[in-house]
Design a protein around this motif. Structure first.
Motif, short mmCIF file in Angstrom:
data_model
loop_
_atom_site.label_atom_id
_atom_site.label_comp_id
_atom_site.label_asym_id
_atom_site.label_seq_id
_atom_site.Cartn_x
_atom_site.Cartn_y
_atom_site.Cartn_z
N LYS A 99 72.16 53.05 37.95
CA LYS A 99 72.20 54.64 38.65
C LYS A 99 72.80 55.21 38.00
O LYS A 99 73.55 55.99 38.16
CB LYS A 99 73.45 53.99 40.17
CG LYS A 99 71.78 52.74 40.85
CD LYS A 99 73.79 52.46 42.26
CE LYS A 99 72.66 51.80 42.89
NZ LYS A 99 72.45 50.22 42.12
N ILE A 100 71.37 55.24 37.22
CA ILE A 100 71.86 56.43 35.61
C ILE A 100 71.56 57.71 36.75
O ILE A 100 71.22 58.19 36.80
CB ILE A 100 71.03 56.59 34.54
CG1 ILE A 100 71.61 55.69 33.58
CG2 ILE A 100 71.38 57.56 33.63
CD1 ILE A 100 71.08 54.62 32.62
N ASP A 101 72.45 58.75 36.37
CA ASP A 101 72.42 60.03 36.85
C ASP A 101 71.43 61.24 36.08
O ASP A 101 71.23 62.66 36.76
CB ASP A 101 74.01 61.17 36.95
CG ASP A 101 74.65 59.95 38.78
OD1 ASP A 101 73.78 59.66 38.92
OD2 ASP A 101 75.70 59.96 38.01
N ILE A 102 71.84 61.01 34.68
CA ILE A 102 71.68 61.74 34.07
C ILE A 102 70.91 61.79 32.83
O ILE A 102 71.39 60.34 32.57
CB ILE A 102 72.49 62.79 33.61
CG1 ILE A 102 71.82 64.55 32.72
CG2 ILE A 102 73.45 62.92 33.02
CD1 ILE A 102 72.35 65.92 32.50
N VAL A 103 70.14 61.51 32.26
CA VAL A 103 69.32 61.30 30.58
C VAL A 103 69.79 62.37 29.30
O VAL A 103 68.93 63.52 29.68
CB VAL A 103 67.76 60.85 30.71
CG1 VAL A 103 67.61 60.68 29.10
CG2 VAL A 103 68.02 59.63 31.42
N GLN B 41 61.90 61.96 34.31
CA GLN B 41 61.21 62.78 35.08
C GLN B 41 60.55 62.16 35.79
O GLN B 41 60.45 62.75 37.03
CB GLN B 41 60.36 63.92 33.60
CG GLN B 41 61.51 64.70 33.32
CD GLN B 41 60.48 65.46 32.16
OE1 GLN B 41 59.78 65.58 31.63
NE2 GLN B 41 60.82 66.24 31.12
N SER B 42 59.87 60.51 35.51
CA SER B 42 59.26 60.39 36.89
C SER B 42 60.03 59.90 37.76
O SER B 42 59.23 59.84 38.70
CB SER B 42 58.61 59.16 36.12
OG SER B 42 59.32 58.04 35.30
N LEU B 43 61.33 59.83 37.39
CA LEU B 43 62.26 59.17 38.94
C LEU B 43 62.96 60.78 39.43
O LEU B 43 64.05 60.15 39.86
CB LEU B 43 62.97 58.07 38.21
CG LEU B 43 62.32 56.95 37.45
CD1 LEU B 43 64.06 56.10 36.76
CD2 LEU B 43 62.03 55.87 39.18
N GLY B 44 62.68 61.98 38.85
CA GLY B 44 63.47 63.05 39.15
C GLY B 44 64.67 62.96 38.95
O GLY B 44 65.40 63.51 39.62
N VAL B 45 65.54 62.48 37.35
CA VAL B 45 66.72 62.78 37.32
C VAL B 45 66.80 63.61 36.40
O VAL B 45 66.04 63.81 35.06
CB VAL B 45 67.02 61.33 36.49
CG1 VAL B 45 68.10 61.00 35.74
CG2 VAL B 45 67.21 59.69 37.31
N PRO B 46 67.64 64.07 36.39
CA PRO B 46 67.77 65.26 35.07
C PRO B 46 67.82 65.09 33.77
O PRO B 46 68.06 64.02 33.39
CB PRO B 46 69.04 66.27 35.45
CG PRO B 46 69.16 65.79 37.16
CD PRO B 46 68.73 64.29 37.33
N VAL B 47 66.97 65.66 32.94
CA VAL B 47 67.16 65.46 31.29
C VAL B 47 67.95 66.48 30.67
O VAL B 47 67.08 68.64 31.26
CB VAL B 47 65.08 65.67 30.90
CG1 VAL B 47 65.55 65.30 29.30
CG2 VAL B 47 64.84 64.25 32.01
N ILE B 48 68.62 66.38 29.66
CA ILE B 48 69.11 67.34 28.89
C ILE B 48 68.47 67.15 27.46
O ILE B 48 68.58 66.19 27.06
CB ILE B 48 71.21 67.66 28.70
CG1 ILE B 48 71.15 67.34 30.41
CG2 ILE B 48 71.39 68.20 28.26
CD1 ILE B 48 71.35 68.90 30.62
#
Length: 212
Positions: free
Chosen positions: A29-33, A48-55
């Motif tokens: 359940k990672i919130d950010i990558v 991105q394919s899961l809609g998880v924010p990327v920094i």
């Protein structure tokens, strides 16, 4: 043809890696990558394919090393929620490829509790110089070796230089040190996961790279 074949193999491996990372993101359940290098984007694609924010953390200037990315790679980077550059100079280098209005500059920091040591520098019988980084022509280590020769010709012998790293030029530099008889003044160490003791022992750190 060989290059095309290699890229095809790498693409297949990347698909497998992307699936593995997606499973980890979902399971934990990672919130950010956070992507810490320009060289690998599979983690970003998975997020991105899961809609998880990327920094995305930008540390390297590819052109300085004769490298480049494909347009697709920059498209992936530009989809990040935020792009971090380690210097204004680096951000300016990518202004044509990366949407810099979505970026911020945060300079590299040093943990003083780990790397700092309370001691008087230049207090030993010889001065300890240190260079840490990839051993490549663009990093300029050969200039340091030439400086060692020049110092010895001028009669200075109370110093030592340590190189720590790998990158393709280590054998060339080791042979150069051997041929010039500099073994008592230059030591080349392989890549180290922990370099803190090298920093603690050094009096002077040399950044010899042409562009950093």
């Amino acid at each position: 043809l060989i290059g095309i074949f290699k890229r095809l193999i790498k693409s297949i491996l990347n698909v497998n890696a992307k699936l593995k990372i997606k499973r980890i993101i979902q399971k934990e359940k990672i919130d950010i990558v956070h992507v810490n290098t320009i060289w690998s984007y599979v983690g970003a694609l998975s997020a991105q394919s899961l809609g998880v924010p990327v920094i995305w953390h930008m540390r390297e200037w590819l052109s300085a090393e004769g490298k480049r990315l494909y347009r697709h790679d920059y498209d992936v980077i530009n989809k990040s929620q935020k792009i971090i550059f380690i210097s204004e100079f680096l951000r300016d280098c990518y202004k044509q490829e990366i949407q810099c209005d979505n970026s911020i500059v945060i300079h590299n920091g040093i943990n003083s509790e780990i790397y700092s040591v309370e001691r008087k520098i230049l207090s030993n019988d010889r001065v300890e110089f240190l260079n840490v980084g990839n051993l490549r022509k663009q990093k300029g280590q050969y200039i340091i070796i030439k400086a060692v020769e020049k110092l010895l010709r001028k009669g200075f012998t109370d110093f030592h230089v340590s190189f720590v790293g790998a990158g393709g030029e280590e054998e060339k530099y080791e042979e150069l040190v051997r041929q010039r008889g500099l073994g008592d003044y230059v030591t080349i160490y392989a890549h180290q996961d922990d370099v803190t003791h090298f920093y603690r022992k050094a009096d002077v750190f040399i950044m010899s790279s042409f562009n950093e």
